[in-house]
Design a protein around this motif. Structure first.
Motif, PDB file in Angstrom:
ATOM      1  N   ASP A   1      -4.942   8.673  -3.585  1.00 19.73           N
ATOM      2  CA  ASP A   1      -5.313   8.127  -4.958  1.00 19.73           C
ATOM      3  C   ASP A   1      -5.394   8.641  -6.086  1.00 19.73           C
ATOM      4  O   ASP A   1      -4.860   7.995  -7.001  1.00 19.73           O
ATOM      5  CB  ASP A   1      -7.042   7.663  -4.396  1.00 19.73           C
ATOM      6  CG  ASP A   1      -7.302   6.825  -3.026  1.00 19.73           C
ATOM      7  OD1 ASP A   1      -6.387   5.915  -2.964  1.00 19.73           O
ATOM      8  OD2 ASP A   1      -8.131   7.336  -2.397  1.00 19.73           O
ATOM      9  N   ALA A   2      -5.534  10.172  -6.224  1.00 20.03           N
ATOM     10  CA  ALA A   2      -5.386  10.731  -7.212  1.00 20.03           C
ATOM     11  C   ALA A   2      -3.807  10.711  -7.816  1.00 20.03           C
ATOM     12  O   ALA A   2      -3.777  10.684  -9.201  1.00 20.03           O
ATOM     13  CB  ALA A   2      -5.919  12.078  -7.216  1.00 20.03           C
ATOM     14  N   HIS A   3      -3.008  10.893  -6.823  1.00 20.79           N
ATOM     15  CA  HIS A   3      -1.723  11.021  -7.121  1.00 20.79           C
ATOM     16  C   HIS A   3      -1.144   9.571  -7.809  1.00 20.79           C
ATOM     17  O   HIS A   3      -0.499   9.552  -8.796  1.00 20.79           O
ATOM     18  CB  HIS A   3      -0.860  11.284  -6.046  1.00 20.79           C
ATOM     19  CG  HIS A   3      -0.726  12.448  -5.575  1.00 20.79           C
ATOM     20  ND1 HIS A   3      -0.623  13.053  -4.055  1.00 20.79           N
ATOM     21  CD2 HIS A   3      -1.394  13.825  -6.163  1.00 20.79           C
ATOM     22  CE1 HIS A   3      -0.944  14.626  -4.216  1.00 20.79           C
ATOM     23  NE2 HIS A   3      -1.353  14.781  -5.210  1.00 20.79           N
ATOM     24  N   LEU A   4      -1.628   8.523  -7.289  1.00 21.98           N
ATOM     25  CA  LEU A   4      -1.345   7.026  -7.696  1.00 21.98           C
ATOM     26  C   LEU A   4      -1.862   6.924  -9.154  1.00 21.98           C
ATOM     27  O   LEU A   4      -1.300   6.406 -10.164  1.00 21.98           O
ATOM     28  CB  LEU A   4      -1.917   6.024  -6.715  1.00 21.98           C
ATOM     29  CG  LEU A   4      -1.329   4.707  -6.697  1.00 21.98           C
ATOM     30  CD1 LEU A   4       0.209   4.829  -6.849  1.00 21.98           C
ATOM     31  CD2 LEU A   4      -1.958   3.874  -5.755  1.00 21.98           C
ATOM     32  N   ALA A   5      -3.133   7.432  -9.197  1.00 22.27           N
ATOM     33  CA  ALA A   5      -3.821   7.342 -10.686  1.00 22.27           C
ATOM     34  C   ALA A   5      -3.066   8.272 -11.715  1.00 22.27           C
ATOM     35  O   ALA A   5      -2.723   7.787 -12.807  1.00 22.27           O
ATOM     36  CB  ALA A   5      -5.257   7.923 -10.423  1.00 22.27           C
TER      37      ALA A   5
ATOM     38  N   ASN B   1       1.257  -4.372 -17.615  1.00 25.23           N
ATOM     39  CA  ASN B   1       0.444  -3.854 -18.668  1.00 25.23           C
ATOM     40  C   ASN B   1      -0.846  -3.121 -18.368  1.00 25.23           C
ATOM     41  O   ASN B   1      -1.177  -1.944 -18.905  1.00 25.23           O
ATOM     42  CB  ASN B   1       0.292  -4.905 -19.632  1.00 25.23           C
ATOM     43  CG  ASN B   1       1.458  -6.110 -20.069  1.00 25.23           C
ATOM     44  OD1 ASN B   1       1.434  -7.099 -19.690  1.00 25.23           O
ATOM     45  ND2 ASN B   1       2.237  -5.439 -20.743  1.00 25.23           N
ATOM     46  N   VAL B   2      -1.294  -3.728 -17.231  1.00 21.72           N
ATOM     47  CA  VAL B   2      -2.537  -3.312 -16.601  1.00 21.72           C
ATOM     48  C   VAL B   2      -2.570  -2.943 -15.222  1.00 21.72           C
ATOM     49  O   VAL B   2      -1.771  -3.861 -14.388  1.00 21.72           O
ATOM     50  CB  VAL B   2      -3.944  -4.107 -17.205  1.00 21.72           C
ATOM     51  CG1 VAL B   2      -5.161  -3.247 -16.547  1.00 21.72           C
ATOM     52  CG2 VAL B   2      -3.712  -4.403 -18.622  1.00 21.72           C
ATOM     53  N   ALA B   3      -2.927  -1.714 -14.816  1.00 24.61           N
ATOM     54  CA  ALA B   3      -3.092  -1.440 -13.384  1.00 24.61           C
ATOM     55  C   ALA B   3      -4.446  -1.427 -12.954  1.00 24.61           C
ATOM     56  O   ALA B   3      -5.414  -0.918 -13.525  1.00 24.61           O
ATOM     57  CB  ALA B   3      -2.377  -0.397 -13.068  1.00 24.61           C
ATOM     58  N   VAL B   4      -4.755  -2.056 -11.646  1.00 27.24           N
ATOM     59  CA  VAL B   4      -5.828  -2.026 -11.202  1.00 27.24           C
ATOM     60  C   VAL B   4      -5.886  -1.176  -9.863  1.00 27.24           C
ATOM     61  O   VAL B   4      -5.059  -1.442  -8.800  1.00 27.24           O
ATOM     62  CB  VAL B   4      -6.484  -3.516 -10.880  1.00 27.24           C
ATOM     63  CG1 VAL B   4      -7.895  -3.403 -10.073  1.00 27.24           C
ATOM     64  CG2 VAL B   4      -6.691  -4.249 -12.159  1.00 27.24           C
ATOM     65  N   LEU B   5      -6.550  -0.095 -10.041  1.00 27.20           N
ATOM     66  CA  LEU B   5      -6.354   0.938  -8.449  1.00 27.20           C
ATOM     67  C   LEU B   5      -7.540   0.351  -7.753  1.00 27.20           C
ATOM     68  O   LEU B   5      -8.637   0.578  -8.305  1.00 27.20           O
ATOM     69  CB  LEU B   5      -6.575   2.234  -9.377  1.00 27.20           C
ATOM     70  CG  LEU B   5      -6.503   3.478  -8.147  1.00 27.20           C
ATOM     71  CD1 LEU B   5      -5.323   3.549  -7.381  1.00 27.20           C
ATOM     72  CD2 LEU B   5      -6.732   4.861  -8.672  1.00 27.20           C
TER      73      LEU B   5
ATOM     74  N   ARG C   1     -15.765  13.972  -9.348  1.00 28.28           N
ATOM     75  CA  ARG C   1     -15.056  15.014  -8.958  1.00 28.28           C
ATOM     76  C   ARG C   1     -13.424  14.937  -9.063  1.00 28.28           C
ATOM     77  O   ARG C   1     -12.862  16.020  -9.504  1.00 28.28           O
ATOM     78  CB  ARG C   1     -15.613  15.749  -7.800  1.00 28.28           C
ATOM     79  CG  ARG C   1     -15.094  17.399  -7.576  1.00 28.28           C
ATOM     80  CD  ARG C   1     -15.455  17.785  -6.078  1.00 28.28           C
ATOM     81  NE  ARG C   1     -15.261  17.291  -5.045  1.00 28.28           N
ATOM     82  CZ  ARG C   1     -15.817  16.246  -4.065  1.00 28.28           C
ATOM     83  NH1 ARG C   1     -17.137  15.996  -4.911  1.00 28.28           N
ATOM     84  NH2 ARG C   1     -15.436  15.888  -3.068  1.00 28.28           N
ATOM     85  N   LYS C   2     -13.104  13.991  -8.232  1.00 26.55           N
ATOM     86  CA  LYS C   2     -11.671  13.680  -7.981  1.00 26.55           C
ATOM     87  C   LYS C   2     -10.990  13.215  -9.182  1.00 26.55           C
ATOM     88  O   LYS C   2      -9.564  13.148  -9.243  1.00 26.55           O
ATOM     89  CB  LYS C   2     -11.368  13.439  -6.508  1.00 26.55           C
ATOM     90  CG  LYS C   2     -11.884  14.275  -5.613  1.00 26.55           C
ATOM     91  CD  LYS C   2     -11.506  13.779  -4.373  1.00 26.55           C
ATOM     92  CE  LYS C   2     -11.976  14.630  -2.987  1.00 26.55           C
ATOM     93  NZ  LYS C   2     -11.828  14.302  -1.853  1.00 26.55           N
ATOM     94  N   LEU C   3     -11.477  12.139  -9.887  1.00 26.00           N
ATOM     95  CA  LEU C   3     -11.073  11.334 -10.648  1.00 26.00           C
ATOM     96  C   LEU C   3     -11.378  11.496 -11.946  1.00 26.00           C
ATOM     97  O   LEU C   3     -11.493  10.474 -12.942  1.00 26.00           O
ATOM     98  CB  LEU C   3     -10.933   9.832 -10.403  1.00 26.00           C
ATOM     99  CG  LEU C   3     -10.463   9.397  -8.778  1.00 26.00           C
ATOM    100  CD1 LEU C   3     -10.593   7.814  -8.687  1.00 26.00           C
ATOM    101  CD2 LEU C   3      -8.929   9.769  -8.919  1.00 26.00           C
TER     102      LEU C   3
ATOM    103  N   GLY D   1       0.784  -0.976  -0.051  1.00 25.31           N
ATOM    104  CA  GLY D   1      -0.038   0.260  -0.043  1.00 25.31           C
ATOM    105  C   GLY D   1       0.840   1.197   0.008  1.00 25.31           C
ATOM    106  O   GLY D   1       1.765   1.273   0.763  1.00 25.31           O
ATOM    107  N   VAL D   2       0.411   2.228  -0.647  1.00 25.51           N
ATOM    108  CA  VAL D   2       1.129   3.705  -0.904  1.00 25.51           C
ATOM    109  C   VAL D   2       0.543   4.718  -0.011  1.00 25.51           C
ATOM    110  O   VAL D   2      -0.623   4.987  -0.335  1.00 25.51           O
ATOM    111  CB  VAL D   2       1.477   3.851  -2.570  1.00 25.51           C
ATOM    112  CG1 VAL D   2       1.909   5.102  -2.498  1.00 25.51           C
ATOM    113  CG2 VAL D   2       1.937   2.954  -3.190  1.00 25.51           C
ATOM    114  N   ARG D   3       1.099   5.064   0.796  1.00 22.05           N
ATOM    115  CA  ARG D   3       0.650   6.131   1.600  1.00 22.05           C
ATOM    116  C   ARG D   3       1.129   7.450   1.289  1.00 22.05           C
ATOM    117  O   ARG D   3       1.976   7.749   0.494  1.00 22.05           O
ATOM    118  CB  ARG D   3       1.185   5.966   3.169  1.00 22.05           C
ATOM    119  CG  ARG D   3       0.276   4.590   3.959  1.00 22.05           C
ATOM    120  CD  ARG D   3       0.632   4.896   5.174  1.00 22.05           C
ATOM    121  NE  ARG D   3       1.841   4.871   5.923  1.00 22.05           N
ATOM    122  CZ  ARG D   3       2.199   5.123   7.023  1.00 22.05           C
ATOM    123  NH1 ARG D   3       1.315   5.484   8.096  1.00 22.05           N
ATOM    124  NH2 ARG D   3       3.421   5.089   7.430  1.00 22.05           N
TER     125      ARG D   3
END
Length: 465
Positions: free
Chosen positions: A274-278, A258-262, A312-314, A231-233
C-alpha cells in the motif's frame, strides 16, 4: 450520435485484438489465454467520415449459470442490449463449434443486426475459411484477420452502411479517476456504486479485474471517467505473465489519471505494498484521495488500530484526505466524490504570478534562507511552471544552495496561501544568469598595435591640422 458496435464471441477468438485494431490503440490486454477479458471495454473508432463506439466483451459462455463465467456472460448481454449492431467473431481455424451455434441463436433473438466475422484467416482462401459458417444462419460470413488487419476495413464499412455519418462529439475536459489498490479491497464495487449500476464485475475472488476499464458517468451535471484497475500485489508474488501485464496497465492508468483513489481494506493490515503504491502515485504527481473500505464490518478496537497504522505507515500523505467508507452499502461515498472534486481542482489550479511573488516575498521576510558559504540565497520572484501536479518555479540568486528544509517551508507557505489540498505540490528553483560570469577580460594591446594607433593619430593631425 455515434453508433455502438459490440464485439461478441466465445473465449479466445480474438475480440480484444480486433478491438485494438479498430481503436488504433493497445488499450485491451491481449494474451494467448482464454477468458482474459472479463468486463465491457469501450473505445472509439472511425471509418472514413463515420465515427463509432466499439465495445469489447468477455468470452461468451451462454450455458453457464454460476461463477465468474456467468458474470462475464451477463456483462456481454448488457453490452448487446446497448449496441446498435453486433459483430459476432468466430475462429476460422477452429471451425464452427456447437457453442458458436448456441451464441448465434441467442444473438438472432436480440433483433439487432448481426455480422459474422471469421477471424484468424490470414494465409487462407477466404471462400474456404468462411464456408462452414453459413450454417449459423446469420447471413454471409466475412473473412478477417484482427492481428494483420486483413478485411477489417471492408467489414466495418459494411457494418456502418446503415448508419448516417455522425459528427465527432467534442471532448470535454473532465476528471479522470483511477481506482487503485491491492486485490480484493473493493475497487470494482466502488466503481459500480459511483456509477449506479453493475458496470464492472465485482466478484469475491482476488484478481477478478485484469485490465484497466474506463467507465464514463455523469453526476450532478458533471462528467467523470473512472478507471477500474487490477489489484497490485507484492512483486515477489506476481508470477503469471498476465498478472504482470495487469500491473503495468494499472501503473499506466495512474499516469493517465488526474486523481487516484487508493482503496484500502479496513479488515486487513496496511501493508508495504500500500505504501509503495502510494509512493508511485506521489512520484507520478497525481492528486490523491485515500478510501478505507469495509469500515462498517469493523469494531471500535479495529478502527483505532487501523487509524494508528495509517498515521505511522502513510504519514507522507499528509496532503491527502482520508475517507472511511463502505462501497457495498454506499456509506461515505458521496463525501468521497466531493474530495475527488476538490483534489482535481487543486491539481488543475491556475496561480497568478503577482500573487505567487507576493507570497514568496512574505515567506522570505518571515524566514530568510540560511547562508551558504560567503553568499546567502536570494529568492526574488515566482511563477507557475505546470499543472497536475502544480509546479511553482522560484527564481533568484544562488538558489542551488537552498536546503531541502527551506524548500518544504516554501511549499507549506504556498499551500496555505492558495488552500491547495489533495495534490502534490512541487517547488523548483532557478538561479538567474549573470551576463558577466565567465567573461574573459580583454587582453591589453600589443606594442605594435600601440605604435600603429599613434602613427594613425599623427597622420590625421597633420592632414587636418
Amino acid at each position: 450520435m455515434k453508433p455502438t458496435i459490440v464485439l461478441v464471441g466465445r473465449p479466445n477468438v480474438g475480440k480484444s485484438t480486433l478491438f485494438n485494431r479498430l481503436t488504433k490503440t493497445r488499450a485491451a490486454l491481449v494474451h494467448d489465454q482464454p477468458g482474459l477479458t472479463r468486463d465491457r471495454h469501450y473505445g472509439h473508432g472511425r471509418v472514413g467520415g463515420k465515427p463509432y463506439l466499439v465495445v469489447d466483451t468477455g468470452g461468451f459462455e451462454p450455458v453457464v449459470d454460476g461463477g465468474i463465467l456467468a458474470e462475464m456472460a451477463r456483462q456481454t448481454l448488457q453490452a448487446v442490449d446497448e449496441g446498435d449492431a453486433i459483430v459476432f467473431l468466430v475462429d476460422g481455424r477452429a471451425g464452427a463449434t456447437p457453442q458458436d451455434k448456441i451464441i448465434a441463436d441467442r444473438l438472432r433473438r436480440t433483433g439487432r443486426p448481426v455480422f459474422v466475422a471469421v477471424n484468424k484467416t490470414e494465409g487462407m482462401r477466404s471462400d474456404v475459411a468462411v464456408s462452414e459458417f453459413h450454417e449459423l444462419g446469420l447471413g454471409a460470413p466475412y473473412a478477417v484477420s484482427g492481428a494483420h488487419g486483413e478485411g477489417v476495413r471492408e467489414l466495418m464499412e459494411l457494418v456502418l452502411e446503415a448508419f448516417e455519418a455522425a459528427e465527432d462529439e467534442s471532448v470535454e475536459d473532465h476528471p479522470r479517476i483511477a481506482i487503485v489498490g491491492r486485490p480484493n479491497v473493493g475497487k470494482s464495487t466502488l466503481v459500480n456504486t459511483l456509477v449506479g449500476e453493475e458496470r464492472v464485475i465485482a466478484f469475491d475472488q482476488p484478481g477478478t479485474t485484469r485490465d484497466s476499464i474506463y467507465v464514463e458517468f455523469e453526476r450532478a451535471g458533471r462528467k467523470y471517467t473512472l478507471i477500474d484497475t487490477a489489484g497490485v500485489r507484492r512483486k515477489g508474488k506476481v508470477t503469471e505473465t498476465v498478472e504482470k501485464f495487469s500491473v503495468i496497465k494499472t501503473l499506466q492508468a495512474i499516469e493517465d489519471a488526474n486523481v487516484a483513489v487508493l482503496v484500502l481494506d479496513a479488515k486487513q493490515d496496511i501493508a508495504e505494498q500500500d505504501a509503495h503504491l502510494a509512493g508511485f502515485i506521489l512520484e507520478a504527481g497525481r492528486a490523491l484521495v485515500v478510501a478505507i473500505n469495509k469500515w462498517d464490518d469493523t469494531d471500535d478496537y479495529r478502527r483505532n488500530q487501523i487509524k494508528q497504522e495509517l498515521a505511522r505507515k502513510l504519514d507522507f500523505l499528509s496532503f491527502a484526505k482520508f475517507h472511511y467508507i463502505s462501497a457495498l452499502k454506499n456509506t461515505g461515498v458521496p463525501s468521497l466524490l466531493k474530495s475527488i472534486d476538490e483534489a482535481y481542482r487543486a491539481a488543475m489550479i491556475k496561480l497568478p504570478t503577482p500573487r505567487l511573488t507576493a507570497v514568496l516575498q512574505e515567506a522570505v521576510a518571515r524566514h530568510n534562507p540560511a547562508r551558504a558559504g560567503q553568499f546567502r540565497p536570494k529568492p526574488k520572484y515566482a511563477h507557475q511552471g505546470g499543472m497536475n501536479p502544480p509546479v511553482i518555479v522560484v527564481h533568484g540568486n544562488h538558489m542551488e544552495s537552498l536546503e531541502g528544509g527551506y524548500q518544504r517551508y516554501l511549499e507549506n507557505c504556498f499551500r496555505e496561501a492558495f488552500e491547495i489540498q489533495g495534490t502534490p505540490l512541487r517547488v523548483e528553483f532557478r538561479t538567474g544568469h549573470n551576463p558577466f560570469e565567465n567573461r574573459k577580460p580583454k587582453a591589453p594591446p600589443s606594442k605594435d598595435e600601440v605604435h600603429k594607433a599613434l602613427r594613425l593619430r599623427r597622420q590625421r593631425t597633420k592632414k587636418f591640422g
